[in-house]
Write an enzyme that holds these catalytic residues in place. Sequence first.
Site, PDB file in Angstrom:
ATOM      1  N   ASN A  35       0.565  -0.762  -0.036  1.00  0.00           N
ATOM      2  CA  ASN A  35      -0.133  -0.155   0.041  1.00  0.00           C
ATOM      3  C   ASN A  35       0.403   1.379   0.081  1.00  0.00           C
ATOM      4  OD1 ASN A  35       0.744  -1.401   2.651  1.00  0.00           O
ATOM      5  ND2 ASN A  35      -0.884   0.321   3.505  1.00  0.00           N
ATOM      6  N   GLU A  72       0.200   4.980   0.767  1.00  0.00           N
ATOM      7  CA  GLU A  72      -0.440   5.967   1.488  1.00  0.00           C
ATOM      8  C   GLU A  72      -0.113   7.574   0.454  1.00  0.00           C
ATOM      9  OE1 GLU A  72      -1.166   6.138   5.280  1.00  0.00           O
ATOM     10  OE2 GLU A  72      -2.479   3.808   4.748  1.00  0.00           O
ATOM     11  N   CYS A 108      -3.912   0.523  -2.436  1.00  0.00           N
ATOM     12  CA  CYS A 108      -3.806  -0.577  -1.609  1.00  0.00           C
ATOM     13  C   CYS A 108      -2.669  -1.414  -2.301  1.00  0.00           C
ATOM     14  CB  CYS A 108      -5.159  -1.748  -2.182  1.00  0.00           C
ATOM     15  SG  CYS A 108      -6.523  -0.695  -0.146  1.00  0.00           S
ATOM     16  N   GLU A 124      -3.472  -4.708  -2.873  1.00  0.00           N
ATOM     17  CA  GLU A 124      -3.706  -5.689  -4.335  1.00  0.00           C
ATOM     18  C   GLU A 124      -3.326  -5.032  -5.095  1.00  0.00           C
ATOM     19  OE1 GLU A 124      -5.032  -4.669  -1.254  1.00  0.00           O
ATOM     20  OE2 GLU A 124      -6.327  -6.626  -0.082  1.00  0.00           O
ATOM     21  N   CYS A 143     -10.356  -4.930   1.076  1.00  0.00           N
ATOM     22  CA  CYS A 143     -10.978  -4.738   1.614  1.00  0.00           C
ATOM     23  C   CYS A 143     -12.333  -3.965  -0.701  1.00  0.00           C
ATOM     24  CB  CYS A 143     -10.700  -3.164   0.479  1.00  0.00           C
ATOM     25  SG  CYS A 143     -10.241  -2.347  -0.393  1.00  0.00           S
ATOM     26  N   CYS A 166     -11.272  -3.913  -3.690  1.00  0.00           N
ATOM     27  CA  CYS A 166      -9.815  -4.847  -4.034  1.00  0.00           C
ATOM     28  C   CYS A 166      -9.875  -5.801  -4.795  1.00  0.00           C
ATOM     29  CB  CYS A 166      -8.686  -4.974  -2.557  1.00  0.00           C
ATOM     30  SG  CYS A 166      -8.014  -4.146  -3.011  1.00  0.00           S
TER      31      CYS A 166
HETATM   32  N1  THU Z   1      -5.164  -1.062   2.582  1.00  0.00           N
HETATM   33  C1  THU Z   1      -4.644  -2.425   1.829  1.00  0.00           C
HETATM   34  O1  THU Z   1      -3.693  -2.491   1.456  1.00  0.00           O
HETATM   35  N2  THU Z   1      -5.612  -2.949   1.318  1.00  0.00           N
HETATM   36  C2  THU Z   1      -6.524  -3.812   1.460  1.00  0.00           C
HETATM   37  O2  THU Z   1      -7.698  -4.749   0.794  1.00  0.00           O
HETATM   38  C3  THU Z   1      -7.562  -2.839   2.788  1.00  0.00           C
HETATM   39  C4  THU Z   1      -6.417  -1.798   3.328  1.00  0.00           C
HETATM   40  C5  THU Z   1      -4.468  -0.646   3.128  1.00  0.00           C
HETATM   41  C6  THU Z   1      -5.040   1.400   2.901  1.00  0.00           C
HETATM   42  C7  THU Z   1      -4.088   2.043   3.524  1.00  0.00           C
HETATM   43  O3  THU Z   1      -3.179   2.071   2.952  1.00  0.00           O
HETATM   44  C8  THU Z   1      -3.762   0.874   4.489  1.00  0.00           C
HETATM   45  O4  THU Z   1      -4.788  -0.163   4.709  1.00  0.00           O
HETATM   46  C9  THU Z   1      -5.344   1.853   5.828  1.00  0.00           C
HETATM   47  O5  THU Z   1      -6.568   1.182   5.138  1.00  0.00           O
END
Ligand code: THU
Length: 134
Positions: free
Chosen positions: A44, A46, A55, A57, A88, A91
């Site tokens: 991930n 940000e 994310c 994935e 999520c 994803c």
């Molecule tokens: N996140 C992912 O990388 N994958 C997911 O399926 C769920 C959430 C990340 C997004 C964000 O950077 C952090 O987790 C908190 O939500």
Amino acid sequence: MAEIEPELHAAAVAVQANAHVPYSNFHVGAAIRTRSGRVFTGCNVENAAYPEGVCAEGGAISQMAAAGERLIDTILVVCDGEALGTPCGGCRQKIREFSDADTVIHVAGPEGVRASYTIAELLPDSFGPEHLGH
Ligand code: THU
């Protein structure tokens, strides 16, 4: 050492360390093995403009697609903490695009795989390429 998919688990844990997470401090790593046997990873990333973050994935899927691959055999997602770090909603849809009924989605913690799913379990009655005639 993870008992299930040790290679994918190690790849996901390795890339998890590169997660750019100054806002959530929640590190996620993802590793994909395509049906042809190639491995792609993502973490991930940000952004100070929060909605622009991506994310793990999605990152791994972009790497896979950029290499010309189109079918996920197995994807493993790893995060820290006790809770099950299932993909999520967004994803799930991204995984759906490049999945079939045999695709396996593993959800892992630092110690190894905690749960495994098909895309139909994570995203029932989903919309996909065949709705558009593909
Ligand atoms: N996140 C992912 O990388 N994958 C997911 O399926 C769920 C959430 C990340 C997004 C964000 O950077 C952090 O987790 C908190 O939500």
